[in-house]
Design a protein around this motif. Sequence first.
Motif, PDB file in Angstrom:
ATOM      1  N   GLU A   1       0.832  -1.181   0.000  1.00 49.35           N
ATOM      2  CA  GLU A   1       0.000   0.000   0.000  1.00 49.35           C
ATOM      3  C   GLU A   1       0.876   1.244   0.000  1.00 49.35           C
ATOM      4  OE1 GLU A   1      -3.012   1.912   3.124  1.00 49.35           O
ATOM      5  OE2 GLU A   1      -3.509  -0.111   2.477  1.00 49.35           O
ATOM      6  N   ILE A   2       0.539   2.181  -0.863  1.00 51.29           N
ATOM      7  CA  ILE A   2       1.301   3.419  -1.001  1.00 51.29           C
ATOM      8  C   ILE A   2       0.491   4.562  -0.401  1.00 51.29           C
ATOM      9  CG2 ILE A   2       2.294   5.061  -2.629  1.00 51.29           C
ATOM     10  CD1 ILE A   2       2.813   2.693  -4.486  1.00 51.29           C
ATOM     11  N   GLY A   3       1.151   5.334   0.477  1.00 52.07           N
ATOM     12  CA  GLY A   3       0.509   6.491   1.070  1.00 52.07           C
ATOM     13  C   GLY A   3       0.731   7.729   0.229  1.00 52.07           C
ATOM     14  N   PHE A   4      -0.158   8.694   0.373  1.00 49.95           N
ATOM     15  CA  PHE A   4      -0.079   9.960  -0.353  1.00 49.95           C
ATOM     16  C   PHE A   4      -0.291  11.103   0.623  1.00 49.95           C
ATOM     17  CE2 PHE A   4      -2.278  13.533  -2.319  1.00 49.95           C
ATOM     18  CZ  PHE A   4      -1.427  13.849  -3.345  1.00 49.95           C
ATOM     19  N   LEU A   5       0.565  12.105   0.550  1.00 48.21           N
ATOM     20  CA  LEU A   5       0.418  13.304   1.360  1.00 48.21           C
ATOM     21  C   LEU A   5       0.555  14.519   0.442  1.00 48.21           C
ATOM     22  CD1 LEU A   5       0.246  14.762   4.123  1.00 48.21           C
ATOM     23  CD2 LEU A   5       2.736  14.574   4.231  1.00 48.21           C
ATOM     24  N   ALA A   6      -0.499  15.322   0.374  1.00 47.65           N
ATOM     25  CA  ALA A   6      -0.431  16.582  -0.370  1.00 47.65           C
ATOM     26  C   ALA A   6       0.340  17.569   0.497  1.00 47.65           C
ATOM     27  CB  ALA A   6      -1.832  17.089  -0.669  1.00 47.65           C
ATOM     28  N   VAL A   7       1.549  17.885   0.114  1.00 49.21           N
ATOM     29  CA  VAL A   7       2.444  18.705   0.932  1.00 49.21           C
ATOM     30  C   VAL A   7       2.113  20.188   0.787  1.00 49.21           C
ATOM     31  CG1 VAL A   7       4.845  19.355   1.351  1.00 49.21           C
ATOM     32  CG2 VAL A   7       4.270  16.980   0.796  1.00 49.21           C
ATOM     33  N   ASP A   8       2.021  20.662  -0.451  1.00 46.75           N
ATOM     34  CA  ASP A   8       1.803  22.081  -0.704  1.00 46.75           C
ATOM     35  C   ASP A   8       0.463  22.527  -0.126  1.00 46.75           C
ATOM     36  OD1 ASP A   8       2.593  24.530  -1.622  1.00 46.75           O
ATOM     37  OD2 ASP A   8       1.985  24.182  -3.687  1.00 46.75           O
ATOM     38  N   HIS A   9       0.473  23.555   0.667  1.00 50.67           N
ATOM     39  CA  HIS A   9      -0.701  24.153   1.316  1.00 50.67           C
ATOM     40  C   HIS A   9      -1.296  23.309   2.439  1.00 50.67           C
ATOM     41  CE1 HIS A   9      -0.561  27.161  -1.808  1.00 50.67           C
ATOM     42  NE2 HIS A   9      -0.693  26.238  -2.737  1.00 50.67           N
ATOM     43  N   ASN A  10      -0.691  22.158   2.775  1.00 49.39           N
ATOM     44  CA  ASN A  10      -1.249  21.304   3.820  1.00 49.39           C
ATOM     45  C   ASN A  10      -0.283  20.998   4.962  1.00 49.39           C
ATOM     46  OD1 ASN A  10      -3.897  20.800   2.723  1.00 49.39           O
ATOM     47  ND2 ASN A  10      -2.870  19.597   1.152  1.00 49.39           N
ATOM     48  N   VAL A  11       1.005  21.145   4.722  1.00 52.93           N
ATOM     49  CA  VAL A  11       2.000  20.836   5.745  1.00 52.93           C
ATOM     50  C   VAL A  11       2.627  22.150   6.211  1.00 52.93           C
ATOM     51  CG1 VAL A  11       4.186  19.664   6.216  1.00 52.93           C
ATOM     52  CG2 VAL A  11       2.475  18.574   4.745  1.00 52.93           C
ATOM     53  N   PRO A  12       2.595  22.424   7.518  1.00 55.81           N
ATOM     54  CA  PRO A  12       3.205  23.666   8.009  1.00 55.81           C
ATOM     55  C   PRO A  12       4.711  23.693   7.714  1.00 55.81           C
ATOM     56  CG  PRO A  12       1.929  22.580   9.734  1.00 55.81           C
ATOM     57  CD  PRO A  12       2.017  21.626   8.591  1.00 55.81           C
ATOM     58  N   PHE A  13       5.162  24.797   7.146  1.00 56.35           N
ATOM     59  CA  PHE A  13       6.557  24.970   6.748  1.00 56.35           C
ATOM     60  C   PHE A  13       7.061  26.312   7.241  1.00 56.35           C
ATOM     61  CE2 PHE A  13       7.095  21.378   4.201  1.00 56.35           C
ATOM     62  CZ  PHE A  13       8.263  21.442   3.469  1.00 56.35           C
ATOM     63  N   PRO A  14       8.370  26.446   7.402  1.00 54.70           N
ATOM     64  CA  PRO A  14       8.924  27.775   7.684  1.00 54.70           C
ATOM     65  C   PRO A  14       8.555  28.741   6.551  1.00 54.70           C
ATOM     66  CG  PRO A  14      10.584  26.083   8.010  1.00 54.70           C
ATOM     67  CD  PRO A  14       9.399  25.410   7.379  1.00 54.70           C
ATOM     68  N   VAL A  15       8.314  29.972   6.885  1.00 53.05           N
ATOM     69  CA  VAL A  15       7.857  30.967   5.912  1.00 53.05           C
ATOM     70  C   VAL A  15       8.835  31.140   4.751  1.00 53.05           C
ATOM     71  CG1 VAL A  15       7.230  33.409   5.634  1.00 53.05           C
ATOM     72  CG2 VAL A  15       6.590  32.180   7.710  1.00 53.05           C
ATOM     73  N   ASP A  16      10.123  31.013   5.020  1.00 45.96           N
ATOM     74  CA  ASP A  16      11.130  31.252   3.991  1.00 45.96           C
ATOM     75  C   ASP A  16      11.435  30.024   3.140  1.00 45.96           C
ATOM     76  OD1 ASP A  16      12.307  29.963   6.166  1.00 45.96           O
ATOM     77  OD2 ASP A  16      14.277  30.840   5.776  1.00 45.96           O
ATOM     78  N   LYS A  17      10.677  28.952   3.292  1.00 47.06           N
ATOM     79  CA  LYS A  17      10.935  27.718   2.543  1.00 47.06           C
ATOM     80  C   LYS A  17       9.806  27.442   1.556  1.00 47.06           C
ATOM     81  CE  LYS A  17      14.678  26.748   4.756  1.00 47.06           C
ATOM     82  NZ  LYS A  17      15.948  26.914   4.107  1.00 47.06           N
ATOM     83  N   LYS A  18      10.168  26.797   0.462  1.00 47.73           N
ATOM     84  CA  LYS A  18       9.203  26.390  -0.565  1.00 47.73           C
ATOM     85  C   LYS A  18       8.826  24.929  -0.332  1.00 47.73           C
ATOM     86  CE  LYS A  18       9.761  30.103  -3.229  1.00 47.73           C
ATOM     87  NZ  LYS A  18       8.750  30.912  -3.823  1.00 47.73           N
ATOM     88  N   ARG A  19       7.682  24.536  -0.835  1.00 50.67           N
ATOM     89  CA  ARG A  19       7.201  23.153  -0.690  1.00 50.67           C
ATOM     90  C   ARG A  19       6.970  22.524  -2.051  1.00 50.67           C
ATOM     91  NH1 ARG A  19       2.842  24.841   3.804  1.00 50.67           N
ATOM     92  NH2 ARG A  19       3.252  26.845   2.907  1.00 50.67           N
ATOM     93  N   CYS A  20       7.202  21.228  -2.119  1.00 44.35           N
ATOM     94  CA  CYS A  20       6.818  20.500  -3.326  1.00 44.35           C
ATOM     95  C   CYS A  20       5.335  20.153  -3.217  1.00 44.35           C
ATOM     96  CB  CYS A  20       7.688  19.266  -3.532  1.00 44.35           C
ATOM     97  SG  CYS A  20       7.414  17.929  -2.358  1.00 44.35           S
ATOM     98  N   ASP A  21       4.803  19.536  -4.262  1.00 42.66           N
ATOM     99  CA  ASP A  21       3.367  19.253  -4.300  1.00 42.66           C
ATOM    100  C   ASP A  21       2.944  18.065  -3.455  1.00 42.66           C
ATOM    101  OD1 ASP A  21       2.396  21.307  -6.096  1.00 42.66           O
ATOM    102  OD2 ASP A  21       3.548  20.293  -7.653  1.00 42.66           O
TER     103      ASP A  21
END
Length: 108
Positions: free
Chosen positions: A1-21
């Motif tokens: 079984e493969i898990g999926f996590l939508a990272v962009d707009h859903n995972v809290p990140f430092p303000v100065d960092k970019k996120r992948c999808d």
Amino acid sequence: EIGFLAVDHNVPFPVDKKRCDALLFDKEMLLFVELKKQRGSWLPEALVQLTDTVEFFKENHDVSVYKNRKAYACNKCHPNFNFSYKEYMQDFRKRHGFILRISTEIKI
């Protein structure tokens, strides 16, 4: 079984960092994904997003437990890549410990 996590707009990140999808994962695999749909100079932005996400993940998790570690930069507007990205791929692996794939499709 493969898990999926939508990272962009859903995972809290430092303000100065970019996120992948997204992140696909199972007990042996981590696969970070950045999806683009643009012409022109898209790869540098995709690499920043993947780099920031991978490094943020590594700061908070032990990635050594995953045998298969990859990052995909995908762009459906570039179905034919007319030059080699070998240097980008080698540098990404050396700096982050993840195999970089630049493609229009994701192979698991």
